[in-house]
Design a protein around this motif. Structure first.
Motif, mmCIF file in Angstrom:
data_model
loop_
_atom_site.group_PDB
_atom_site.id
_atom_site.type_symbol
_atom_site.label_atom_id
_atom_site.label_comp_id
_atom_site.label_asym_id
_atom_site.label_seq_id
_atom_site.Cartn_x
_atom_site.Cartn_y
_atom_site.Cartn_z
ATOM 1 N N LYS A 1 3.434 -4.712 -14.794
ATOM 2 C CA LYS A 1 2.666 -4.020 -15.825
ATOM 3 C C LYS A 1 1.856 -2.862 -15.219
ATOM 4 C CE LYS A 1 -0.584 -4.901 -19.514
ATOM 5 N NZ LYS A 1 -1.430 -5.862 -20.185
ATOM 6 N N ASN A 2 1.895 -1.729 -15.871
ATOM 7 C CA ASN A 2 1.117 -0.519 -15.547
ATOM 8 C C ASN A 2 1.514 0.191 -14.258
ATOM 9 O OD1 ASN A 2 -0.494 -0.774 -17.913
ATOM 10 N ND2 ASN A 2 -1.739 -2.307 -16.862
ATOM 11 N N VAL A 3 2.591 -0.227 -13.619
ATOM 12 C CA VAL A 3 3.005 0.417 -12.365
ATOM 13 C C VAL A 3 3.370 1.882 -12.586
ATOM 14 C CG1 VAL A 3 4.894 0.505 -10.662
ATOM 15 C CG2 VAL A 3 3.676 -1.634 -11.074
ATOM 16 N N LEU B 1 -1.267 8.831 -9.615
ATOM 17 C CA LEU B 1 -1.372 9.219 -8.208
ATOM 18 C C LEU B 1 -0.559 10.484 -7.913
ATOM 19 C CD1 LEU B 1 -1.143 5.697 -6.513
ATOM 20 C CD2 LEU B 1 -3.181 7.144 -6.763
ATOM 21 N N HIS B 2 0.629 10.544 -8.491
ATOM 22 C CA HIS B 2 1.470 11.731 -8.318
ATOM 23 C C HIS B 2 0.748 12.977 -8.845
ATOM 24 C CE1 HIS B 2 5.137 14.114 -8.114
ATOM 25 N NE2 HIS B 2 4.933 14.467 -9.366
ATOM 26 N N GLY B 3 0.117 12.835 -9.997
ATOM 27 C CA GLY B 3 -0.630 13.938 -10.601
ATOM 28 C C GLY B 3 -1.808 14.394 -9.749
ATOM 29 N N GLY C 1 -1.647 14.424 -6.518
ATOM 30 C CA GLY C 1 -1.091 14.928 -5.270
ATOM 31 C C GLY C 1 -1.044 13.923 -4.135
ATOM 32 N N VAL C 2 -1.131 12.643 -4.458
ATOM 33 C CA VAL C 2 -1.087 11.591 -3.443
ATOM 34 C C VAL C 2 0.365 11.387 -3.009
ATOM 35 C CG1 VAL C 2 -1.531 9.147 -2.954
ATOM 36 C CG2 VAL C 2 -3.138 10.450 -4.372
ATOM 37 N N LYS C 3 0.627 11.509 -1.715
ATOM 38 C CA LYS C 3 1.956 11.265 -1.171
ATOM 39 C C LYS C 3 2.163 9.750 -1.102
ATOM 40 C CE LYS C 3 4.928 12.244 2.744
ATOM 41 N NZ LYS C 3 5.052 12.833 4.072
ATOM 42 N N MET C 4 3.298 9.274 -1.602
ATOM 43 C CA MET C 4 3.548 7.837 -1.658
ATOM 44 C C MET C 4 4.838 7.475 -0.937
ATOM 45 S SD MET C 4 2.447 7.081 -5.604
ATOM 46 C CE MET C 4 2.987 8.635 -6.299
ATOM 47 N N CYS C 5 4.800 6.344 -0.252
ATOM 48 C CA CYS C 5 6.007 5.805 0.364
ATOM 49 C C CYS C 5 6.047 4.300 0.119
ATOM 50 C CB CYS C 5 6.083 6.144 1.843
ATOM 51 S SG CYS C 5 4.928 5.272 2.888
ATOM 52 N N LEU C 6 7.178 3.711 0.418
ATOM 53 C CA LEU C 6 7.387 2.285 0.200
ATOM 54 C C LEU C 6 7.691 1.628 1.538
ATOM 55 C CD1 LEU C 6 8.142 0.223 -2.324
ATOM 56 C CD2 LEU C 6 10.355 0.415 -1.222
ATOM 57 N N ALA C 7 7.069 0.491 1.797
ATOM 58 C CA ALA C 7 7.344 -0.320 2.985
ATOM 59 C C ALA C 7 7.590 -1.744 2.498
ATOM 60 C CB ALA C 7 6.166 -0.269 3.948
ATOM 61 N N SER C 8 8.796 -2.257 2.722
ATOM 62 C CA SER C 8 9.186 -3.543 2.158
ATOM 63 C C SER C 8 9.918 -4.411 3.183
ATOM 64 C CB SER C 8 10.117 -3.293 0.962
ATOM 65 O OG SER C 8 10.601 -4.497 0.424
ATOM 66 N N THR D 1 -5.131 10.587 0.174
ATOM 67 C CA THR D 1 -4.046 11.562 0.312
ATOM 68 C C THR D 1 -2.679 10.897 0.430
ATOM 69 O OG1 THR D 1 -4.362 11.623 2.708
ATOM 70 C CG2 THR D 1 -5.559 13.264 1.392
ATOM 71 N N GLY D 2 -2.657 9.614 0.706
ATOM 72 C CA GLY D 2 -1.395 8.902 0.843
ATOM 73 C C GLY D 2 -1.544 7.445 0.490
ATOM 74 N N ALA D 3 -0.459 6.845 0.039
ATOM 75 C CA ALA D 3 -0.463 5.426 -0.316
ATOM 76 C C ALA D 3 0.862 4.799 0.100
ATOM 77 C CB ALA D 3 -0.675 5.240 -1.821
ATOM 78 N N ILE D 4 0.776 3.605 0.669
ATOM 79 C CA ILE D 4 1.958 2.830 1.049
ATOM 80 C C ILE D 4 2.030 1.636 0.103
ATOM 81 C CG2 ILE D 4 3.097 1.499 2.851
ATOM 82 C CD1 ILE D 4 1.409 3.070 4.901
ATOM 83 N N PHE D 5 3.158 1.494 -0.563
ATOM 84 C CA PHE D 5 3.351 0.391 -1.503
ATOM 85 C C PHE D 5 4.377 -0.594 -0.977
ATOM 86 C CE2 PHE D 5 1.691 3.633 -4.314
ATOM 87 C CZ PHE D 5 0.900 2.916 -5.183
ATOM 88 N N ASP D 6 4.173 -1.862 -1.291
ATOM 89 C CA ASP D 6 5.182 -2.904 -1.129
ATOM 90 C C ASP D 6 5.987 -2.904 -2.431
ATOM 91 O OD1 ASP D 6 6.566 -5.134 -0.132
ATOM 92 O OD2 ASP D 6 5.127 -6.538 -0.992
#
Length: 151
Positions: A90-92, A99-101, A103-110, A4-9
């Motif tokens: 590549k492929n990002v 993921l957006h399609g 319905g996964v909520k995404m945020c960035l932590a850097s 349901t959610g993903a945190i990306f660097d």
């Protein structure tokens, strides 16, 4: 289990920017109009930040007196890079769209300042995928601290 959610660097995960970070001082010297010596970043990596700032001032005639001003000036170069040159890995874009399609909520932590992340994501055309952006400097800690991830 449904995600349901993903945190990306950002650096090195979403963007192909690690080379910029590994060669920052060399790029900064060029940005200031000088030609850096060979292996400058390797040489300066063995020094502390204050010592490396002194080296840059003395060797390349960079007329910035305080370490904090030089740090901010280097961030100016990073901002230029993120606004104009940074590229996606590549492929990002395809992964984020998938993921957006779903319905996964995404945020960035850097580890990078949030305003710089914003600039890079806008440049790459992917800012709209992220509901929140978190930069470790705003928490006063590095990105390995749980505070940013708990937020």
């Amino acid at each position: 289990m449904k995600i349901t959610g993903a945190i990306f660097d950002m650096d090195g995960t979403l963007t192909d920017s690690m080379t910029m970070w590994r060669t920052l001082r060399q790029r900064y010297v060029r940005y200031k109009g000088c030609e850096p010596e060979e292996n400058l970043d390797k040489k300066l990596a063995e020094m502390g930040w204050e010592e490396s700032y002194d080296y840059l001032r003395k060797t390349y005639g960079i007329a910035i007196e305080s370490d904090s001003e030089m740090y901010e000036d280097m961030k100016g170069y990073v901002a230029y890079y993120y606004k104009n040159e940074v590229a996606l890995k590549k492929n990002v874009k395809e992964l984020l769209e998938y993921l957006h399609g779903k319905g996964v909520k995404m945020c960035l932590a850097s580890a990078t300042d949030r305003w710089l992340c914003e600039m890079a994501l806008e440049h790459c055309g992917i800012r709209h995928y992220f509901s929140e952006l978190y930069g470790a400097p705003e928490f006063g800690k590095d990105k390995h601290s749980p505070d940013m991830f708990e937020a």
